[in-house]
Design an enzyme around this catalytic site. Sequence first.
Site, PDB file in Angstrom:
ATOM      1  N   GLY A  40       0.618  -0.843  -0.268  1.00  0.00           N
ATOM      2  CA  GLY A  40      -0.318  -0.019   0.116  1.00  0.00           C
ATOM      3  C   GLY A  40       1.273   1.568  -0.037  1.00  0.00           C
ATOM      4  N   ALA A  41       0.882   2.010  -0.770  1.00  0.00           N
ATOM      5  CA  ALA A  41       1.764   2.766  -1.327  1.00  0.00           C
ATOM      6  C   ALA A  41       0.942   4.464  -1.181  1.00  0.00           C
ATOM      7  CB  ALA A  41       2.656   3.132  -1.937  1.00  0.00           C
ATOM      8  N   ASP A  66       2.269  -1.597  -4.334  1.00  0.00           N
ATOM      9  CA  ASP A  66       1.170  -0.989  -4.498  1.00  0.00           C
ATOM     10  C   ASP A  66       0.057  -1.780  -5.822  1.00  0.00           C
ATOM     11  OD1 ASP A  66      -0.530   1.424  -2.627  1.00  0.00           O
ATOM     12  OD2 ASP A  66      -1.448   0.422  -4.860  1.00  0.00           O
ATOM     13  N   ARG A 116     -11.308   5.623   6.565  1.00  0.00           N
ATOM     14  CA  ARG A 116     -12.646   6.193   6.351  1.00  0.00           C
ATOM     15  C   ARG A 116     -13.167   7.476   5.679  1.00  0.00           C
ATOM     16  NH1 ARG A 116     -13.766   6.774  13.101  1.00  0.00           N
ATOM     17  NH2 ARG A 116     -11.119   6.879  12.527  1.00  0.00           N
ATOM     18  N   ASN A 140     -11.884  -4.204   3.249  1.00  0.00           N
ATOM     19  CA  ASN A 140     -10.469  -4.227   3.015  1.00  0.00           C
ATOM     20  C   ASN A 140      -9.819  -5.740   3.251  1.00  0.00           C
ATOM     21  OD1 ASN A 140     -10.737  -1.946   2.921  1.00  0.00           O
ATOM     22  ND2 ASN A 140     -10.008  -1.035   4.856  1.00  0.00           N
ATOM     23  N   VAL A 159      -1.916  -3.102   9.447  1.00  0.00           N
ATOM     24  CA  VAL A 159      -2.340  -1.153   9.815  1.00  0.00           C
ATOM     25  C   VAL A 159      -3.736  -1.849   9.180  1.00  0.00           C
ATOM     26  CG1 VAL A 159      -1.733   0.951   9.428  1.00  0.00           C
ATOM     27  CG2 VAL A 159       0.646  -1.272   9.499  1.00  0.00           C
ATOM     28  N   ASN A 194      -7.716  -0.902   8.671  1.00  0.00           N
ATOM     29  CA  ASN A 194      -9.005  -1.100   9.081  1.00  0.00           C
ATOM     30  C   ASN A 194     -10.164  -2.053   8.760  1.00  0.00           C
ATOM     31  OD1 ASN A 194      -8.251   0.475  11.357  1.00  0.00           O
ATOM     32  ND2 ASN A 194      -8.098   2.256  10.760  1.00  0.00           N
ATOM     33  N   HIS A 253      -9.216  -1.775  18.827  1.00  0.00           N
ATOM     34  CA  HIS A 253      -8.299   0.407  17.686  1.00  0.00           C
ATOM     35  C   HIS A 253     -10.321   0.728  17.614  1.00  0.00           C
ATOM     36  CE1 HIS A 253      -6.717   3.345  16.096  1.00  0.00           C
ATOM     37  NE2 HIS A 253      -6.681   2.942  14.419  1.00  0.00           N
TER      38      HIS A 253
END
Length: 311
Positions: free
Chosen positions: A10-11, A34, A83, A96, A119, A121, A176
């Site tokens: 993921g860039a 990516d 988000r 995701n 990382v 979500n 989280h």
Amino acid sequence: MKRNKITVVGAGNVGGTTAQRLAEKELGDVVLLDIYPEIAKGKALDLTESGPVYGYDGRIIGTDRYDDIRDSDIVVITSGLPRKPGMSRDELLSTNAGVVKSVTERAAKAAPNAILIVVSNPLDAMTYVAYKVSRFPKQRVIGMAGALDSARFRAFIAMELNVSVENIQAMVLGGHGDTMVPLIRHTAVAGIPVTELIPKDRLELIIQKTRDGGAEIVKLLKTGSAFYAPSAAVAETVESIVKDKKKITPCAAFCEGEYGFRGLFLGVPVKLGSGGIDEIIEIKLTSEEAACLKKSADAVSELCRAVDRMI
Ligand code: NAD
């Protein structure tokens, strides 16, 4: 000495800034992967060209090929949607989960000995996806969130008291999300219990501000979510592993009885070393703290069971 190979999948905002922080700290060679290779390559080139000015060495490449991440020591997974204003992290679950599943499958094949740091979500559930799909030992699958939530809490306390952030020690446990659990009893300012310096009602406001920390930034940015503090927290996590620092940091770890939970990832204090999670540190909680953690774990557990039906 051979450099570590660290892949960031993921860039985007978090991935790009994570690559920057890893390069600046000279923690290893960085591969930025990516689905849009031009973005990954462009950012990698830009970072390479910053090296002479900033004074760091190390190779940084961008790619969309899993062949290029072969035998990485660490793989940080930031791929997936962030988000939008008004959205909860949990609303990202189905999209995701698919992204993290496909990325993990390919990353685990290319780098079977890597430590995974998730990382994306909703964090605790996505870490669970990576654990299930990779079939890696639990020590090598870590979710990054508590380091960020604790940093937010520390920043707000430092602002309240107008003291150095370095004076603040704090730990935020749990999932989280809205149910995260800041541990007031273990929060100190240069060793002084925070409750001696900040009245209870002000502390309650700071706790709520910490819980809403991510949403506040989403609301301001409108087209994305936070990335400076998240990437700083990822870099701290990577550094603890690469340097075998044995730093105690709250991370999402797979619980098998610790704190009374089983079969889910939850933010708990862990010792981070070269093998990933050296151990989960169990501290005694008051009945009120334990009840808050249970509420948080119940929310995470619901998402994990939904994930079980998806993957
Ligand atoms: P972003 O949209 O800027 O970047 C996401 C990147 O992932 C994009 O470049 C996209 O092309 C890429 N991507 C999507 N599918 C992919 C795939 N299958 N393979 C490879 N790359 C793929 O988003 P961001 O702001 O960088 O946030 C990334 C994720 O991190 C989000 O889910 C966000 O909610 C989460 N996040 C978590 C924390 C935390 O504390 N754990 C903090 C901030 C953000």
